[in-house]
Design an enzyme around this catalytic site. Structure first.
Site: not given
Length: 296
Positions: A10-11, A45, A69, A134, A138
């Site tokens: 991911g970034q 996963d 996430a 979301y 979290k």
């Protein structure tokens, strides 16, 4: 020392791979078992909860960093069970596995745990009140980690972007090249935070003489709106020759850009704690943007 990085493709994960490598033997996972450059890595996963325990038992890390996430904020509204599984249940399982072997767990959370009605930067102990799926998922992940008994650092951040991945910076540069005018929300205020800052500070936290347990806010300083951020992106990109021309950026209210998930109107985070506890130097958001554009 073995460091297990979950979500190395991911970034944020891409930046963490560079920042964490000097700390020891870095083991990286991706969902499919390969990275963007074709490098083979561990496959994981997070929706497969049982696979988490098996991987951590086999790798036997001293540190686990979770850069994965369910971050599709709008899609989470239509798939709440999956969002909760990845953002709450999976971190709970990771934390339990870390607690069992006394591994240190680094996890990232979000400004979406707040309702955005604040008038000053949010502190770590301010009351949370997520507006959507979301944010609730979290926050549930935060609580599960705090109650797990694992040594941990939860780093809440906001408005994350980078030169890679799917984010506001890349979207603006792509769409701006196609249009003469863009309409961008001007009544949501926050602190754009580059992924490289998160990665660099994470490494600094892990190099501290004592690995402290707690929750800290980690974002740039200052504040701007999405409209202000977009304007600064085009100004900076034009000055560096990254774009041939800048589109006109028109400010609009949130009401003119409806989305399935409600966004906090105010997302500024108080970073006093992490600066004090780890000696971290936090840049102002515009300076961080300049440094990011310089890397393109």
């Amino acid at each position: 020392m073995t460091v297990l990085l979950l979500g190395g493709d991911g970034q944020l994960g891409r930046r963490l791979r560079g920042a964490l490598a000097p700390l020891g033997d870095l083991v990286v996972t991706s969902r499919g078992g390969t990275l963007a450059d074709g490098t083979v890595c561990e496959a994981l996963d997070l929706a497969d909860l049982d696979a988490i325990d098996a991987l951590i038992a086999r790798v036997a890390p001293q540190i686990v960093v979770n850069a994965t996430a369910h971050t599709a904020v709008d899609r989470a509204e239509s798939e709440p069970d999956l969002a909760h599984r990845i953002n709450a249940e999976a971190p709970a399982r990771i934390a339990a596995a870390c607690a069992a072997r006394d591994a240190y767990f680094v996890h990232y959370s979000t400004d979406y745990v707040f309702d955005g009605q604040g008038a000053r930067p949010y502190r770590e102990d301010d009351v949370t009140a997520p507006l959507g799926v979301y944010g609730r998922s979290k926050r549930a992940g935060e609580l599960a980690i705090e109650q797990s008994g694992a040594r941990h650092a939860i780093l809440r951040t906001a408005w994350v972007y980078d030169v890679h991945g799917h984010n506001f910076l890349r979207t603006m540069l792509r769409v701006g090249a196609e249009r003469d005018e863009l309409r961008v929300v001007d009544d949501q205020v926050g602190t754009p935070t580059p992924a490289w800052l998160l990665a660099d500070v994470t490494a600094q936290v892990l190099r501290a003489p004592v690995r402290r347990t707690g929750l800290w806010h980690l974002a740039t300083t200052g504040r701007t709106s999405w409209h202000g951020f977009a304007t600064a992106i085009f100004e900076g990109a034009l000055a560096r020759g990254l774009i041939a021309k800048a589109p006109r950026v028109v400010p609009i209210p949130t009401s003119e850009y409806p989305t399935p998930a409600a966004r906090p109107a105010y997302s500024v985070l108080d970073t006093t704690g992490i600066q004090r506890d780890f000696g971290v130097a936090i840049p102002e958001w515009r300076a961080a943007l300049d440094a990011t554009l310089d890397r393109m």
